[in-house]
Write a protein that holds these residues in place. Structure first.
Motif, PDB file in Angstrom:
ATOM      1  N   GLU A  29      26.575  -2.527  -3.558  1.00 46.79           N
ATOM      2  CA  GLU A  29      27.320  -2.080  -4.744  1.00 46.79           C
ATOM      3  C   GLU A  29      26.515  -1.092  -5.585  1.00 46.79           C
ATOM      4  N   ARG A  30      25.204  -1.181  -5.497  1.00 45.71           N
ATOM      5  CA  ARG A  30      24.362  -0.225  -6.234  1.00 45.71           C
ATOM      6  C   ARG A  30      24.250   1.114  -5.519  1.00 45.71           C
ATOM      7  N   GLY A  31      24.947   1.242  -4.397  1.00 47.90           N
ATOM      8  CA  GLY A  31      24.869   2.489  -3.629  1.00 47.90           C
ATOM      9  C   GLY A  31      23.677   2.501  -2.701  1.00 47.90           C
ATOM     10  N   VAL A  95      15.474 -10.103  -0.540  1.00 43.22           N
ATOM     11  CA  VAL A  95      14.597 -11.276  -0.381  1.00 43.22           C
ATOM     12  C   VAL A  95      13.501 -11.203  -1.444  1.00 43.22           C
ATOM     13  N   LEU A  96      13.598 -12.049  -2.440  1.00 44.86           N
ATOM     14  CA  LEU A  96      12.592 -12.111  -3.518  1.00 44.86           C
ATOM     15  C   LEU A  96      12.281 -10.711  -4.072  1.00 44.86           C
ATOM     16  N   GLY A  97      13.304  -9.896  -4.183  1.00 46.28           N
ATOM     17  CA  GLY A  97      13.151  -8.546  -4.745  1.00 46.28           C
ATOM     18  C   GLY A  97      12.243  -7.651  -3.919  1.00 46.28           C
ATOM     19  N   GLY A  98      12.105  -7.953  -2.630  1.00 46.99           N
ATOM     20  CA  GLY A  98      11.225  -7.120  -1.779  1.00 46.99           C
ATOM     21  C   GLY A  98       9.768  -7.210  -2.216  1.00 46.99           C
ATOM     22  N   GLY A 130       7.371  -5.044  -6.434  1.00 49.77           N
ATOM     23  CA  GLY A 130       5.912  -4.971  -6.570  1.00 49.77           C
ATOM     24  C   GLY A 130       5.225  -6.256  -6.142  1.00 49.77           C
ATOM     25  N   ALA A 131       4.052  -6.469  -6.697  1.00 55.96           N
ATOM     26  CA  ALA A 131       3.241  -7.634  -6.315  1.00 55.96           C
ATOM     27  C   ALA A 131       4.020  -8.924  -6.568  1.00 55.96           C
ATOM     28  N   ARG A 132       4.068  -9.831  -5.577  1.00 55.77           N
ATOM     29  CA  ARG A 132       4.765 -11.116  -5.761  1.00 55.77           C
ATOM     30  C   ARG A 132       4.023 -11.908  -6.821  1.00 55.77           C
ATOM     31  N   ILE A 133       4.684 -12.048  -7.953  1.00 56.53           N
ATOM     32  CA  ILE A 133       4.007 -12.582  -9.136  1.00 56.53           C
ATOM     33  C   ILE A 133       3.467 -13.986  -8.867  1.00 56.53           C
ATOM     34  N   GLN A 134       4.201 -14.784  -8.129  1.00 54.60           N
ATOM     35  CA  GLN A 134       3.770 -16.175  -7.863  1.00 54.60           C
ATOM     36  C   GLN A 134       2.502 -16.238  -7.027  1.00 54.60           C
ATOM     37  N   GLY A 142      -3.334  -8.111  -0.590  1.00 59.33           N
ATOM     38  CA  GLY A 142      -2.444  -7.570   0.446  1.00 59.33           C
ATOM     39  C   GLY A 142      -2.229  -6.076   0.245  1.00 59.33           C
ATOM     40  N   TYR A 143      -1.952  -5.680  -1.006  1.00 60.98           N
ATOM     41  CA  TYR A 143      -1.806  -4.248  -1.292  1.00 60.98           C
ATOM     42  C   TYR A 143      -3.075  -3.494  -0.914  1.00 60.98           C
ATOM     43  N   GLY A 144      -4.211  -4.082  -1.288  1.00 62.14           N
ATOM     44  CA  GLY A 144      -5.488  -3.413  -0.993  1.00 62.14           C
ATOM     45  C   GLY A 144      -5.649  -3.152   0.500  1.00 62.14           C
ATOM     46  N   VAL A 146      -3.246  -2.737   2.654  1.00 64.59           N
ATOM     47  CA  VAL A 146      -2.328  -1.645   3.030  1.00 64.59           C
ATOM     48  C   VAL A 146      -2.938  -0.303   2.621  1.00 64.59           C
ATOM     49  N   PHE A 147      -3.464  -0.242   1.390  1.00 65.87           N
ATOM     50  CA  PHE A 147      -4.076   1.020   0.911  1.00 65.87           C
ATOM     51  C   PHE A 147      -5.167   1.491   1.876  1.00 65.87           C
ATOM     52  N   GLN A 148      -6.040   0.541   2.259  1.00 65.40           N
ATOM     53  CA  GLN A 148      -7.160   0.908   3.117  1.00 65.40           C
ATOM     54  C   GLN A 148      -6.658   1.491   4.439  1.00 65.40           C
ATOM     55  N   GLY A 165      14.259   2.583  -3.939  1.00 63.97           N
ATOM     56  CA  GLY A 165      14.488   1.531  -4.923  1.00 63.97           C
ATOM     57  C   GLY A 165      13.299   1.537  -5.855  1.00 63.97           C
ATOM     58  N   PRO A 166      13.011   0.399  -6.482  1.00 62.07           N
ATOM     59  CA  PRO A 166      11.855   0.375  -7.377  1.00 62.07           C
ATOM     60  C   PRO A 166      10.544   0.542  -6.610  1.00 62.07           C
ATOM     61  N   CYS A 167       9.581   1.190  -7.252  1.00 60.33           N
ATOM     62  CA  CYS A 167       8.222   1.307  -6.707  1.00 60.33           C
ATOM     63  C   CYS A 167       7.349   1.570  -7.922  1.00 60.33           C
ATOM     64  N   ALA A 168       6.738   0.501  -8.454  1.00 59.39           N
ATOM     65  CA  ALA A 168       6.078   0.649  -9.749  1.00 59.39           C
ATOM     66  C   ALA A 168       4.701   0.001  -9.740  1.00 59.39           C
ATOM     67  N   GLY A 169       3.930   0.373 -10.750  1.00 59.01           N
ATOM     68  CA  GLY A 169       2.580  -0.171 -10.872  1.00 59.01           C
ATOM     69  C   GLY A 169       1.706   0.338  -9.743  1.00 59.01           C
ATOM     70  N   GLY A 170       0.677  -0.419  -9.423  1.00 58.36           N
ATOM     71  CA  GLY A 170      -0.255  -0.003  -8.373  1.00 58.36           C
ATOM     72  C   GLY A 170       0.416   0.217  -7.037  1.00 58.36           C
ATOM     73  N   ALA A 171       1.609  -0.358  -6.865  1.00 58.98           N
ATOM     74  CA  ALA A 171       2.332  -0.202  -5.597  1.00 58.98           C
ATOM     75  C   ALA A 171       2.603   1.254  -5.263  1.00 58.98           C
ATOM     76  N   VAL A 172       2.652   2.112  -6.270  1.00 55.66           N
ATOM     77  CA  VAL A 172       2.941   3.532  -6.005  1.00 55.66           C
ATOM     78  C   VAL A 172       1.837   4.182  -5.167  1.00 55.66           C
ATOM     79  N   SER A 188      16.235   5.345  -7.042  1.00 56.76           N
ATOM     80  CA  SER A 188      14.819   5.065  -6.783  1.00 56.76           C
ATOM     81  C   SER A 188      13.981   5.566  -7.945  1.00 56.76           C
ATOM     82  N   TYR A 189      12.863   4.914  -8.159  1.00 53.50           N
ATOM     83  CA  TYR A 189      11.914   5.450  -9.135  1.00 53.50           C
ATOM     84  C   TYR A 189      10.501   5.027  -8.777  1.00 53.50           C
ATOM     85  N   MET A 190       9.562   5.841  -9.235  1.00 52.38           N
ATOM     86  CA  MET A 190       8.136   5.544  -9.055  1.00 52.38           C
ATOM     87  C   MET A 190       7.441   5.814 -10.386  1.00 52.38           C
TER      88      MET A 190
END
Ligand code: HXC
Length: 510
Positions: A29-31, A95-98, A130-134, A142-144, A146-148, A165-172, A188-190
């Motif tokens: 529905e969000r396109g 799934v858990l907001g990706g 972004g980072a799974r807050i829990q 995990g991000y680190g 991927v970056f490497q 879609g969303p891509c925010a914080g260090g995830a960018v 989408s946004y970054m």
């Protein structure tokens, strides 16, 4: 046995449903397409081989042990694009907001490792909270990882990011380290910090779209290389791009069948350059007329339009094109255009893509705006990138090639292999007016004398022949035969080999 097979099929169906039908509907529905729909459109039909479909996270905090969906918010594997292998990950927002957990990151790392080992591009589809807050620091780790891998894969296999879609914080910073980023308008946004933090810290009011949407990043920041209307168009365009690229740095770009005569004469090019040297013309016309079948894949079309970058094919083989655009700011070099072209030249050099440069450049843009922001360093990037590139380099000067900009734009002095000039070229330190006003300052009050001096200067320098006399131009060519001459030049360079002095790596001015 039958039961076991059925159970497997049930598990698969469960995994394929991601976050459930309601969330899939909300996504549509969000396109936006779902992670799996995107993979289906990106890859050749039926070619996707999925890995880690049943991976689930191991977090037990905040009741997460009761919420362990299959796949953990990212679909990974490999498939083909027009028969050529690519690895892909596609974050599943349902799934858990990706969001990225330790296991979600492990899935991405697995296919990146396989891509590097097996020499195939990685295409990442980003749609994540972004980072799974829990999971706290496990997610950041995990991000680190991927970056490497983004860093290690850079220059080894092409890496392409689709931000859908969303891509925010260090995830960018994962997409930021890939070779190309494509975004979808409005969905989408970054950004490093979102609108709420911006409001709190700087009191600026800005929407997510204005702060980090596709238009912002393709026109203002140059973070993204292309903006598309919707998911379907973006995925189709990435398929088109992959067709131009080699699968890894040890392979040549693909040779495609072509149905365009390499000797094709383009008489209209003989009148492309206006009689008045101060009038503009569209350099894209030249690019399209030289390319096989007029097919040009432009990179960063909306940014620093005074410089054009993109891919064409000549005799079916990929060539990277860099060209000044006289239609915008007279084709002047400035910070943005130098950075844009430098990055493109380095991409081509990483992946053995020959570089064709069309030159019509009046010099560097003057002013405090440029000097204060470091045009010296940014201009040096382009100079450095051209000089260090060892791929075949062919240059055609169509009109102006003045001053430092002449040297920068893939001149013979930066080890271009074949340098052509049209008879309309002017290779000089500067234009006649500026030159006359400096070397004949004493006559400035006498317009007749100044006009005579300017005429003398033009007769001497407003042509390619002084440079040709010195061998800096290999040949002055007819505009109408540019396609043939350039294609033959590249054909002669197919076995080019250059030995450079050993070094760990260079220190390009950043
Ligand atoms: C865990 C998350 C999540 C996250 C979203 N979800 N982001 N779960 N960790 N980071 C979950 C939500 O709880 C929700 O679950 C579901 O995903 C969908 O989210 P919604 O908020 O309902 O969707 P929407 O309204 O579209 O908003 C999307 C959003 C928002 C803007 C992305 O979810 C959001 O602001 N999320 C948090 C973003 C964030 O601060 N991330 C950390 C950034 S720092 P239910 O079960 O209710 O459907 C970061 C650092 C990386 O990423 C560092 C790398 C070094």
């Amino acid at each position: 046995m039958k039961d076991i097979l059925e159970q497997l099929e049930e598990r698969r169906t469960d995994a394929r449903l991601g976050g459930g039908q309601a969330r899939i509907d909300a996504q549509n529905e969000r396109g936006k397409l779902t992670a799996r729909e995107r993979i289906e459109l990106l890859l050749d039909e039926g070619s996707f081989e999925e890995y880690d479909m049943f991976v689930a996270h191991r977090c037990t905090d905040f009741g997460m042990e009761n919420n362990r969906p299959y796949g953990d918010g990212v679909v990974t594997g490999w498939g083909t694009i027009n028969g050529r292998m690519v690895y892909v990950f596609s974050q599943d927002f349902t799934v858990l907001g990706g969001s990225v957990s330790a296991t979600h990151a492990q899935k991405i790392c697995k296919i990146m490792d396989m891509a590097m080992q097996n020499g195939a591009p990685v295409i990442g589809i980003n749609d994540s909270g972004g980072a799974r807050i829990q999971e706290g620091v496990d997610s950041l780790a995990g991000y680190g990882e991927v970056f490497q891998r983004n860093i290690e894969a850079s220059g080894v296999v092409p890496q392409i990011s689709l931000v859908m879609g969303p891509c925010a914080g260090g995830a960018v910073y994962s997409p930021a380290m890939t070779d190309f980023i494509f975004m979808v308008k409005d969905t989408s946004y970054m950004f490093v910090t979102g609108p709420d933090v911006v409001k709190t810290v700087t009191n600026e009011q800005v929407t997510a779209e204005e702060l980090g949407g596709a238009v912002t990043h393709t026109r203002k920041s140059s973070v993204a290389d292309g903006a598309f209307e919707n998911d379907v168009e973006a995925l189709a365009e990435v398929r088109r791009l992959i067709d131009f690229l080699p699968l890894n740095n040890r392979e040549k770009p693909p040779v495609r069948p072509f149905f365009d005569n390499v000797d094709r004469i383009e008489s209209s090019l003989d009148t492309l350059i206006p009689e008045n040297p101060n009038l503009p013309y569209d350099m894209k016309e030249l690019i399209l007329k030289v390319a096989d079948e007029g097919d040009f894949y432009e990179i960063q079309e909306e940014f620093a339009k005074n410089m054009i970058t993109g891919f064409i094919r000549l005799e079916g083989r990929t060539v990277g094109v860099v060209a000044n655009q006289p239609l915008v700011l007279a084709g002047v070099l400035d910070i943005d255009s130098a950075r844009k072209a430098a990055r493109f030249v380095r991409f081509c050099d990483c992946f053995e893509i020959p570089i064709l440069t069309f030159v019509d450049v009046p010099g560097f843009l003057p002013g405090t705006g440029q000097e204060y922001r470091g045009v010296i360093k940014h201009g040096a990037k382009l100079l450095f990138a051209y000089g260090e590139a060892t791929v075949p380099k062919v240059t055609v000067i169509t009109r102006k090639a003045y001053g430092g900009a002449y040297v920068v734009m893939a001149s013979k002095h930066l080890r271009a292999d074949v340098n052509y000039a049209w008879p309309t070229s002017e290779v000089a330190v500067m234009g006649a007016k500026g030159a006359t006003e400096i070397i004949h300052r004493a006559d400035l009050g006498d317009p007749d004398k100044i006009a005579a001096h300017a005429k003398e200067y033009e007769d001497r320098f407003a042509n390619p022949f002084v440079a040709a006399e010195r061998g800096f131009i290999d040949e002055v060519i007819m505009p109408h035969s540019t396609r043939k001459r350039v294609a033959r030049a590249f054909a002669s360079l197919r076995n080019k080999k250059v030995v450079t002095p050993w070094k760990k790596h260079d220190n390009i001015p950043l």
